[in-house]
Design a protein around this motif. Structure first.
Motif, PDB file in Angstrom:
ATOM      1  N   GLY A  47       0.855  -1.198   0.000  1.00  0.00           N
ATOM      2  CA  GLY A  47       0.000   0.000   0.000  1.00  0.00           C
ATOM      3  C   GLY A  47       0.883   1.238   0.000  1.00  0.00           C
ATOM      4  N   SER A  49       1.766   3.655  -2.338  1.00  0.00           N
ATOM      5  CA  SER A  49       1.744   4.712  -3.345  1.00  0.00           C
ATOM      6  C   SER A  49       1.099   6.015  -2.899  1.00  0.00           C
ATOM      7  CB  SER A  49       1.025   4.202  -4.599  1.00  0.00           C
ATOM      8  OG  SER A  49      -0.237   3.671  -4.239  1.00  0.00           O
ATOM      9  N   THR A  50       0.305   5.982  -1.851  1.00  0.00           N
ATOM     10  CA  THR A  50      -0.350   7.211  -1.375  1.00  0.00           C
ATOM     11  C   THR A  50      -0.420   7.169   0.161  1.00  0.00           C
ATOM     12  OG1 THR A  50      -2.541   6.184  -1.555  1.00  0.00           O
ATOM     13  CG2 THR A  50      -1.843   7.511  -3.429  1.00  0.00           C
ATOM     14  N   TYR A  52      -0.476   7.043   4.104  1.00  0.00           N
ATOM     15  CA  TYR A  52       0.471   6.562   5.104  1.00  0.00           C
ATOM     16  C   TYR A  52       1.526   5.617   4.529  1.00  0.00           C
ATOM     17  CZ  TYR A  52      -1.449   8.717   9.266  1.00  0.00           C
ATOM     18  OH  TYR A  52      -1.806   9.629  10.221  1.00  0.00           O
ATOM     19  N   PHE A  73      -1.765  -0.630  -6.042  1.00  0.00           N
ATOM     20  CA  PHE A  73      -2.651  -0.924  -7.163  1.00  0.00           C
ATOM     21  C   PHE A  73      -3.048   0.403  -7.779  1.00  0.00           C
ATOM     22  CE2 PHE A  73      -6.383  -4.011  -8.241  1.00  0.00           C
ATOM     23  CZ  PHE A  73      -5.776  -4.303  -9.440  1.00  0.00           C
ATOM     24  N   GLU A  74      -2.404   0.798  -8.872  1.00  0.00           N
ATOM     25  CA  GLU A  74      -2.625   2.128  -9.433  1.00  0.00           C
ATOM     26  C   GLU A  74      -2.773   2.050 -10.953  1.00  0.00           C
ATOM     27  OE1 GLU A  74      -3.135   4.716  -7.642  1.00  0.00           O
ATOM     28  OE2 GLU A  74      -2.279   4.229  -5.688  1.00  0.00           O
ATOM     29  N   ASP A 110      -2.800  -6.343  -7.640  1.00  0.00           N
ATOM     30  CA  ASP A 110      -3.741  -6.552  -6.543  1.00  0.00           C
ATOM     31  C   ASP A 110      -3.082  -7.305  -5.380  1.00  0.00           C
ATOM     32  OD1 ASP A 110      -5.822  -7.043  -4.871  1.00  0.00           O
ATOM     33  OD2 ASP A 110      -6.977  -8.264  -6.285  1.00  0.00           O
ATOM     34  N   ALA A 111      -2.796  -6.573  -4.320  1.00  0.00           N
ATOM     35  CA  ALA A 111      -2.092  -7.159  -3.161  1.00  0.00           C
ATOM     36  C   ALA A 111      -2.898  -8.266  -2.492  1.00  0.00           C
ATOM     37  CB  ALA A 111      -1.785  -6.067  -2.133  1.00  0.00           C
ATOM     38  N   SER A 139      -0.212  -1.202   4.727  1.00  0.00           N
ATOM     39  CA  SER A 139      -0.983   0.048   4.750  1.00  0.00           C
ATOM     40  C   SER A 139      -2.025   0.089   3.636  1.00  0.00           C
ATOM     41  CB  SER A 139      -0.014   1.238   4.640  1.00  0.00           C
ATOM     42  OG  SER A 139      -0.709   2.459   4.757  1.00  0.00           O
ATOM     43  N   ALA A 141      -5.681   0.358   2.004  1.00  0.00           N
ATOM     44  CA  ALA A 141      -7.043   0.828   2.243  1.00  0.00           C
ATOM     45  C   ALA A 141      -7.769   0.638   0.928  1.00  0.00           C
ATOM     46  CB  ALA A 141      -7.045   2.294   2.653  1.00  0.00           C
ATOM     47  N   SER A 225      -4.184   1.671  12.305  1.00  0.00           N
ATOM     48  CA  SER A 225      -5.573   1.772  12.736  1.00  0.00           C
ATOM     49  C   SER A 225      -5.844   3.183  13.246  1.00  0.00           C
ATOM     50  CB  SER A 225      -5.830   0.741  13.846  1.00  0.00           C
ATOM     51  OG  SER A 225      -7.173   0.788  14.254  1.00  0.00           O
ATOM     52  N   LYS A 245     -11.047  -3.064  12.268  1.00  0.00           N
ATOM     53  CA  LYS A 245      -9.805  -2.728  12.983  1.00  0.00           C
ATOM     54  C   LYS A 245      -9.615  -3.625  14.210  1.00  0.00           C
ATOM     55  CE  LYS A 245      -8.389   0.479  10.162  1.00  0.00           C
ATOM     56  NZ  LYS A 245      -7.285   0.185   9.242  1.00  0.00           N
ATOM     57  N   LYS A 272      -2.784   9.197  13.551  1.00  0.00           N
ATOM     58  CA  LYS A 272      -3.601  10.414  13.618  1.00  0.00           C
ATOM     59  C   LYS A 272      -4.529  10.482  12.402  1.00  0.00           C
ATOM     60  CE  LYS A 272      -2.717  15.387  13.203  1.00  0.00           C
ATOM     61  NZ  LYS A 272      -3.212  15.665  11.844  1.00  0.00           N
ATOM     62  N   VAL A 274      -5.709  12.075   9.200  1.00  0.00           N
ATOM     63  CA  VAL A 274      -5.120  12.951   8.175  1.00  0.00           C
ATOM     64  C   VAL A 274      -5.990  12.881   6.919  1.00  0.00           C
ATOM     65  CG1 VAL A 274      -2.702  12.782   8.957  1.00  0.00           C
ATOM     66  CG2 VAL A 274      -3.620  11.056   7.388  1.00  0.00           C
ATOM     67  N   THR A 276      -6.574  11.768   3.447  1.00  0.00           N
ATOM     68  CA  THR A 276      -6.127  10.858   2.384  1.00  0.00           C
ATOM     69  C   THR A 276      -7.354  10.518   1.551  1.00  0.00           C
ATOM     70  OG1 THR A 276      -6.575   8.802   3.582  1.00  0.00           O
ATOM     71  CG2 THR A 276      -4.387   9.763   3.894  1.00  0.00           C
ATOM     72  N   SER A 278      -8.750   7.799   1.349  1.00  0.00           N
ATOM     73  CA  SER A 278      -9.652   6.957   2.129  1.00  0.00           C
ATOM     74  C   SER A 278     -10.410   7.755   3.180  1.00  0.00           C
ATOM     75  CB  SER A 278      -8.872   5.844   2.823  1.00  0.00           C
ATOM     76  OG  SER A 278      -8.144   5.140   1.878  1.00  0.00           O
TER      77      SER A 278
HETATM   78  P1  NAD Z   1      -4.732   5.594   0.990  1.00  0.00           P
HETATM   79  O1  NAD Z   1      -6.023   5.465   0.268  1.00  0.00           O
HETATM   80  O2  NAD Z   1      -3.997   6.885   0.871  1.00  0.00           O
HETATM   81  O3  NAD Z   1      -3.704   4.420   0.536  1.00  0.00           O
HETATM   82  C1  NAD Z   1      -4.114   3.140   0.221  1.00  0.00           C
HETATM   83  C2  NAD Z   1      -2.988   2.363  -0.426  1.00  0.00           C
HETATM   84  O4  NAD Z   1      -3.462   1.025  -0.641  1.00  0.00           O
HETATM   85  C3  NAD Z   1      -2.541   2.885  -1.803  1.00  0.00           C
HETATM   86  O5  NAD Z   1      -1.159   2.725  -1.945  1.00  0.00           O
HETATM   87  C4  NAD Z   1      -3.255   1.942  -2.779  1.00  0.00           C
HETATM   88  O6  NAD Z   1      -2.596   1.771  -4.042  1.00  0.00           O
HETATM   89  C5  NAD Z   1      -3.184   0.654  -1.978  1.00  0.00           C
HETATM   90  N1  NAD Z   1      -4.173  -0.331  -2.403  1.00  0.00           N
HETATM   91  C6  NAD Z   1      -5.521  -0.273  -2.327  1.00  0.00           C
HETATM   92  N2  NAD Z   1      -6.059  -1.426  -2.803  1.00  0.00           N
HETATM   93  C7  NAD Z   1      -5.020  -2.208  -3.187  1.00  0.00           C
HETATM   94  C8  NAD Z   1      -4.915  -3.505  -3.738  1.00  0.00           C
HETATM   95  N3  NAD Z   1      -5.984  -4.249  -4.000  1.00  0.00           N
HETATM   96  N4  NAD Z   1      -3.671  -3.974  -4.009  1.00  0.00           N
HETATM   97  C9  NAD Z   1      -2.547  -3.244  -3.768  1.00  0.00           C
HETATM   98  N5  NAD Z   1      -2.595  -2.026  -3.220  1.00  0.00           N
HETATM   99  C10 NAD Z   1      -3.827  -1.509  -2.935  1.00  0.00           C
HETATM  100  O7  NAD Z   1      -5.068   5.214   2.500  1.00  0.00           O
HETATM  101  P2  NAD Z   1      -4.504   5.666   3.924  1.00  0.00           P
HETATM  102  O8  NAD Z   1      -5.465   6.621   4.516  1.00  0.00           O
HETATM  103  O9  NAD Z   1      -3.058   5.980   3.875  1.00  0.00           O
HETATM  104  O10 NAD Z   1      -4.739   4.305   4.737  1.00  0.00           O
HETATM  105  C11 NAD Z   1      -3.721   3.356   4.997  1.00  0.00           C
HETATM  106  C12 NAD Z   1      -4.003   2.706   6.338  1.00  0.00           C
HETATM  107  O11 NAD Z   1      -3.925   3.698   7.373  1.00  0.00           O
HETATM  108  C13 NAD Z   1      -5.415   2.094   6.447  1.00  0.00           C
HETATM  109  O12 NAD Z   1      -5.344   0.915   7.197  1.00  0.00           O
HETATM  110  C14 NAD Z   1      -6.172   3.154   7.231  1.00  0.00           C
HETATM  111  O13 NAD Z   1      -7.297   2.634   7.915  1.00  0.00           O
HETATM  112  C15 NAD Z   1      -5.084   3.609   8.187  1.00  0.00           C
HETATM  113  N6  NAD Z   1      -5.313   4.906   8.854  1.00  0.00           N
HETATM  114  C16 NAD Z   1      -5.654   6.007   8.125  1.00  0.00           C
HETATM  115  C17 NAD Z   1      -5.913   7.211   8.786  1.00  0.00           C
HETATM  116  C18 NAD Z   1      -6.311   8.455   8.021  1.00  0.00           C
HETATM  117  O14 NAD Z   1      -6.719   9.430   8.665  1.00  0.00           O
HETATM  118  N7  NAD Z   1      -6.186   8.470   6.707  1.00  0.00           N
HETATM  119  C19 NAD Z   1      -5.759   7.293  10.186  1.00  0.00           C
HETATM  120  C20 NAD Z   1      -5.365   6.165  10.885  1.00  0.00           C
HETATM  121  C21 NAD Z   1      -5.152   4.963  10.206  1.00  0.00           C
END
Ligand code: NAD
Length: 394
Positions: A47, A49-50, A52, A73-74, A110-111, A139, A141, A225, A245, A272, A274, A276, A278
């Motif tokens: 995960g 590419s974007t 966290y 997955f992009e 697809d991971a 990471s 989502a 989480s 979670k 925290k 942030v 994104t 998601s």
């Molecule tokens: P994001 O959408 O920015 O990143 C998701 C990543 O997952 C991307 O790199 C995407 O390419 C990859 N991905 C998605 N589906 C895929 C697949 N099938 N195969 C391969 N890669 C795939 O999300 P994020 O907000 O950085 O979330 C990452 C983690 O952090 C999640 O578990 C989320 O719950 C957790 N989190 C997020 C926040 C927040 O505020 N954004 C806070 C706490 C925890």
């Protein structure tokens, strides 16, 4: 081609590649401005590419000086059509890492599938010194997951469990604050959300790596989480995503048991809130983050993904051999967000905020900017009237 943002709700359908390049460079510059961290040299980020995951990869590459493999997955750019933001982020990260003599390799696929896990094993064998990794950051989502065994496609939903949720939310494009009502999820929706966003796939990854002898002695794995304050609990912690979670934490313990023979450890890090791709899709969260950003900035506590990921490695995981957890064994990066004085101010504002006062009371304009920044827009150092030649941006 002049590229302008085009959006629908929490999806931006256009991407500005030079803006994505600056987003990646800025994160690299941040980590380079900090001290190097004494950590392990071989890191896999699933995960990457974007959000966290990208920040974790940058913090690993430039903070730990690690070689990294990133999985994501992009959508690739093709035939004068832009790719997805994460695809550009990765291209720019790899190009910059190569220039800086930091090794990096990636898998776009697809991971959740067996094939991509197999490819990752092969890449670790051929690319990582000694054919092993020392740290795996999970990471992902995703709104959907195809089960690699049954072929069934699961969809996640963001809903409360047990009771209807009624509360405030904001349309961050218009600034209109309204009350929403979200019906509780049924058992099937809860189960599918756990199947997508729970720890099942993380455990499959760790199992695969363990069986393939791709993990070093003392390997660490982390997944992310969120807990958050009371006002978000119905929709997050106590809702469908919270169930997922909880499963992540259960699976973390199971992974920990599996890794004990090689001295490995598994942790869930509570991060925290942030902006994104998601988080902007979750009702209530944009309003909460807009208030949170304003207060944390005023108090000099503001952090985005990269500050969090640098702190994760430097203070919590690779801090002279001490892994700093709370009493439940979780890593806590939400410590500043959850400070009493921060939360009590948010609560006061939460009760008062409405469409008329949201611009003064919150950082809604910054939320909006951060959202567009995810796609390379809203940067003051980019001329958005300038022509972008898609053949030249890479
Ligand atoms: P994001 O959408 O920015 O990143 C998701 C990543 O997952 C991307 O790199 C995407 O390419 C990859 N991905 C998605 N589906 C895929 C697949 N099938 N195969 C391969 N890669 C795939 O999300 P994020 O907000 O950085 O979330 C990452 C983690 O952090 C999640 O578990 C989320 O719950 C957790 N989190 C997020 C926040 C927040 O505020 N954004 C806070 C706490 C925890």
């Amino acid at each position: 081609m002049i590229i302008k943002p085009r959006y629908r709700g929490f999806i931006c359908t256009t991407v500005h590649p030079p803006g994505c390049r600056r987003n990646v460079e800025e994160q690299i510059e941040y980590v380079k401005s900090k001290d190097r961290i004494g950590g392990p040299p071989r890191v896999l980020v699933v995960g990457a590419s974007t959000g966290y995951g990208l920040a974790a990869r940058i913090a690993a590459a430039y903070g730990l000086t690690a070689g990294t493999i990133g999985v994501f997955f992009e959508k690739s750019a093709a035939n004068q059509k832009t790719g997805s933001a994460g695809w550009y982020n990765n291209k720019y990260f790899e190009a910059r890492a190569e220039k800086d003599g930091i090794s990096a390799a990636s898998i776009n696929g697809d991971a959740f599938s067996n094939e991509v896990k197999e490819q990752a094993v092969e890449l670790i064998r051929s690319f990582m010194p000694g054919g092993k990794v020392d740290l795996i950051v999970y990471s992902l989502a995703s709104p959907k997951r195809k089960d690699p065994g049954s072929g069934q496609v699961y969809s996640s939903v963001i809903k409360p469990v047990g009771t209807v949720y009624t509360g405030k939310t904001v349309d961050f494009h218009t600034g209109i604050v309204s009350d929403i009502s979200v019906d509780p999820a049924n058992e099937n929706e809860i189960g599918e959300t756990v199947a997508v966003m729970g720890g099942g796939d993380w455990k499959l990854w760790m199992n695969k790596m363990y069986q393939a002898d791709a993990l070093s002695d003392g390997v660490i794995t982390l997944a992310f989480s969120y807990i958050g304050p009371e006002m978000t609990h119905a929709i997050y912690k106590d809702g469908t995503i919270g169930r997922a979670k909880a499963d992540l934490e259960t699976k973390s313990k199971e992974i920990n048991d599996m890794l004990s023979g090689i001295g490995g450890k598994s942790f869930v890090s509570i991060n925290k809130a942030v902006v994104t791709q998601s988080s902007s899709a979750i009702p209530v969260v944009p309003l909460y983050i807009s208030l949170l950003f304003k207060i944390m900035k005023e108090k000099g506590l503001h952090e985005n993904c990269i500050e969090q990921m640098y702190r994760l490695f430097s203070e919590k995981v690779y801090n002279g051999g001490n892994i700093i957890t709370d009493a439940s064994g979780r890593l806590r990066l939400d410590d500043l967000e959850m400070k009493e004085d921060v939360q009590s101010e948010i609560l006061k504002m939460w009760n008062k905020v409405d469409t008329d006062n949201i611009c003064e009371m919150s950082d809604i304009s910054d939320f909006r900017n951060e959202f567009f920044r995810l796609f390379g827009f809203a940067r003051s150092d980019i001329d958005y009237e300038a022509d972008v030649n898609l053949e030249e941006v890479l």
